[in-house]
Each structure stands twice: as C-alpha cells, then as structure tokens.
Design a protein around this motif. Structure first.
Motif, PDB file in Angstrom:
ATOM      1  N   ALA A  46     -37.949  -7.151 -23.910  1.00 52.40           N
ATOM      2  CA  ALA A  46     -37.073  -5.582 -23.712  1.00 52.40           C
ATOM      3  C   ALA A  46     -36.141  -5.074 -22.600  1.00 52.40           C
ATOM      4  CB  ALA A  46     -37.542  -4.395 -25.301  1.00 52.40           C
ATOM      5  N   SER A  47     -37.903  -4.814 -21.620  1.00 56.02           N
ATOM      6  CA  SER A  47     -37.888  -4.015 -20.257  1.00 56.02           C
ATOM      7  C   SER A  47     -36.876  -4.863 -19.412  1.00 56.02           C
ATOM      8  CB  SER A  47     -39.127  -3.896 -18.965  1.00 56.02           C
ATOM      9  OG  SER A  47     -39.444  -3.132 -20.364  1.00 56.02           O
ATOM     10  N   ILE A  48     -37.380  -6.209 -19.354  1.00 55.32           N
ATOM     11  CA  ILE A  48     -35.944  -7.156 -17.909  1.00 55.32           C
ATOM     12  C   ILE A  48     -34.697  -7.217 -18.797  1.00 55.32           C
ATOM     13  CG2 ILE A  48     -35.412  -9.658 -18.172  1.00 55.32           C
ATOM     14  CD1 ILE A  48     -38.662 -10.010 -18.505  1.00 55.32           C
ATOM     15  N   PHE A  49     -35.083  -7.184 -20.166  1.00 59.94           N
ATOM     16  CA  PHE A  49     -33.028  -7.051 -21.036  1.00 59.94           C
ATOM     17  C   PHE A  49     -32.383  -5.818 -20.470  1.00 59.94           C
ATOM     18  CE2 PHE A  49     -30.221  -5.448 -24.371  1.00 59.94           C
ATOM     19  CZ  PHE A  49     -29.239  -6.528 -23.857  1.00 59.94           C
ATOM     20  N   ILE A  59     -34.761 -15.898 -18.839  1.00 63.51           N
ATOM     21  CA  ILE A  59     -35.963 -15.689 -18.550  1.00 63.51           C
ATOM     22  C   ILE A  59     -37.071 -15.079 -19.888  1.00 63.51           C
ATOM     23  CG2 ILE A  59     -38.023 -14.168 -17.707  1.00 63.51           C
ATOM     24  CD1 ILE A  59     -35.672 -12.659 -15.749  1.00 63.51           C
ATOM     25  N   ASN A  60     -38.320 -16.537 -20.023  1.00 60.83           N
ATOM     26  CA  ASN A  60     -39.023 -16.675 -20.846  1.00 60.83           C
ATOM     27  C   ASN A  60     -40.106 -16.046 -21.036  1.00 60.83           C
ATOM     28  OD1 ASN A  60     -37.093 -18.800 -21.744  1.00 60.83           O
ATOM     29  ND2 ASN A  60     -37.640 -20.283 -20.437  1.00 60.83           N
ATOM     30  N   LEU A  70     -44.732 -15.439 -16.922  1.00 58.92           N
ATOM     31  CA  LEU A  70     -42.559 -15.385 -16.504  1.00 58.92           C
ATOM     32  C   LEU A  70     -41.654 -16.699 -16.227  1.00 58.92           C
ATOM     33  CD1 LEU A  70     -42.872 -11.988 -15.355  1.00 58.92           C
ATOM     34  CD2 LEU A  70     -41.940 -12.764 -17.564  1.00 58.92           C
ATOM     35  N   SER A  71     -41.036 -17.225 -17.322  1.00 61.18           N
ATOM     36  CA  SER A  71     -40.177 -18.895 -16.695  1.00 61.18           C
ATOM     37  C   SER A  71     -39.275 -18.330 -16.799  1.00 61.18           C
ATOM     38  CB  SER A  71     -41.257 -19.860 -17.179  1.00 61.18           C
ATOM     39  OG  SER A  71     -41.194 -19.667 -19.240  1.00 61.18           O
ATOM     40  N   ILE A  86     -41.323  -5.592 -12.761  1.00 60.92           N
ATOM     41  CA  ILE A  86     -40.749  -4.997 -14.841  1.00 60.92           C
ATOM     42  C   ILE A  86     -42.136  -5.495 -15.525  1.00 60.92           C
ATOM     43  CG2 ILE A  86     -39.436  -5.225 -16.118  1.00 60.92           C
ATOM     44  CD1 ILE A  86     -37.018  -5.871 -14.821  1.00 60.92           C
ATOM     45  N   ALA A  87     -41.929  -6.707 -15.754  1.00 65.46           N
ATOM     46  CA  ALA A  87     -43.570  -6.752 -16.124  1.00 65.46           C
ATOM     47  C   ALA A  87     -44.695  -6.398 -15.723  1.00 65.46           C
ATOM     48  CB  ALA A  87     -44.320  -8.120 -16.138  1.00 65.46           C
TER      49      ALA A  87
END
Length: 103
Positions: A46-49, A59-60, A70-71, A86-87
């Motif tokens: 959600a934060s990345i979105f 981004i996975n 993250l990949s 962000i993560a």
C-alpha cells in the motif's frame, strides 16, 4: 472414573501436539507470524502504491518473519532506493532485502 482420566489425558496430549504444530522454526513460520507477515506485506504494498513516482505493478513484496524482500524491475536507481526507504518506514518491518533491478 479411570475412563474419564484417560480421556482428559488424551485431550491434553493432543492439545500439546496441536500447539507444537503451530510453533515456528528457523525455516517455517508459526500461524501468528504468518498473519503478521501478511499484514506487513499489505502495508508495504500500500505504501509503495501510494508513492506516485513508483509503479507498484513492477515491484513484488514478500515477507518472512518481519524481513521484507523487494524484487522486480524499475526504470532508474532512484526508484530502487525509494522503494527500499518506503519499506523500511513501515512500522513492524525488521529489515529490508532490496533485490529490485534496473531495466
């Protein structure tokens, strides 16, 4: 009376096995950890979105015992760093393995 004690003992032993089956190991999550990791994964996604400079579809996000991985592929190095930042900013994340690559 003896029959009741043996049933109680059997139920107690069965409950011990059930609890032990839910316990975590270094390579396997317990039930509670799985739920916690699912929540963390959702929060990170959600934060990345919500970051307009990142394409969340590229981004996975996977989580295991609080460690977020993250990949995927992004267009520039700034996006790699931004996704990692962000993560790391999500409450509950222990550490981040940033395996995002540049196209």
């Amino acid at each position: 009376m003896k029959f009741t004690k043996s049933i109680a003992t059997g139920l107690f032993v069965a409950s011990l096995f059930a609890v032990a089956g839910c316990a975590s190991t270094p390579t396997k999550e317990g039930t509670g950890e799985y739920v916690d990791d699912s929540v963390l994964t959702t929060k990170v996604k959600a934060s990345i979105f919500n970051e307009p400079t990142l394409k969340s579809t590229e981004i996975n996000v996977e989580t295991f015992k609080g460690v977020v991985q993250l990949s995927g592929f992004v267009a520039n190095p700034e996006s790699v760093a931004k996704a990692g930042d962000i993560a790391r900013g999500v409450k509950g994340v222990k550490s981040v393995k940033n395996d995002i690559r540049i196209k």
